[in-house]
Design a protein around this motif. Structure first.
Motif, PDB file in Angstrom:
ATOM      1  N   GLU A   1     -11.220   4.041   7.471  1.00 22.56           N
ATOM      2  CA  GLU A   1      -9.840   3.706   7.103  1.00 22.56           C
ATOM      3  C   GLU A   1      -9.135   2.943   8.223  1.00 22.56           C
TER       4      GLU A   1
ATOM      5  N   TYR B   1      -3.797  -0.933   6.840  1.00 21.13           N
ATOM      6  CA  TYR B   1      -3.653  -0.561   5.434  1.00 21.13           C
ATOM      7  C   TYR B   1      -2.960   0.788   5.287  1.00 21.13           C
TER       8      TYR B   1
ATOM      9  N   ARG C   1       0.711   0.178   5.900  1.00 16.80           N
ATOM     10  CA  ARG C   1       1.259  -0.548   4.741  1.00 16.80           C
ATOM     11  C   ARG C   1       1.478   0.397   3.566  1.00 16.80           C
ATOM     12  N   ASP C   2       0.490   1.255   3.309  1.00 16.92           N
ATOM     13  CA  ASP C   2       0.584   2.175   2.180  1.00 16.92           C
ATOM     14  C   ASP C   2       1.687   3.213   2.366  1.00 16.92           C
TER      15      ASP C   2
ATOM     16  N   SER D   1      -1.909  -8.543   5.739  1.00 17.57           N
ATOM     17  CA  SER D   1      -3.208  -8.279   6.362  1.00 17.57           C
ATOM     18  C   SER D   1      -4.324  -8.919   5.566  1.00 17.57           C
TER      19      SER D   1
END
Length: 121
Positions: A14, A18, A21-22, A121
């Protein structure tokens, strides 16, 4: 059938960009290398668990555990394989080699050439 060797291929864990962002943030906006994010703590653990599983699969299939590991120069990939090596028994058991041929590119122009306009990204 006699099996004398095996190649294990894995993807990185992971990514921090990301994950941020999430959660509603933008990691890339302040990152010194916005196109080379590190792993999250969860990503580090995913790598370690992958190493454990690789050893398990090698045993199940009657092949030797890995004797060498290769990674691209991307930070997330190096962190993943380093964690996997720890899961396999540690750095003394599996040497690691950085292979530049395993990465597309590490520069903003390349990522922007195919990324969606406005992507973070």
């Amino acid at each position: 059938m006699s099996t004398t060797g095996c190649i294990f291929v894995m993807r990185h864990g992971e990514r921090q960009d990301y994950s941020t962002r999430d959660s509603g943030g933008n990691w890339t906006a302040t990152a010194p290398r916005p196109f080379d994010p590190p792993l999250t703590p969860n990503g580090i653990e995913q790598g370690r668990l992958a190493g454990l599983r690789i050893n398990e699969l090698a045993s199940i299939h009657g092949v030797s555990p890995p004797t060498k590991a290769y990674t691209s120069p991307l930070k997330r990939c190096g962190e993943t394989v380093s964690s996997a090596i720890m899961g396999m028994g540690g750095a003394d058991t599996v040497p690691l080699e950085i292979e530049v041929g395993l990465v597309e590119s590490i520069n903003e122009d390349w990522y922007r050439s195919w990324g969606a306009p406005g992507a973070d990204s």
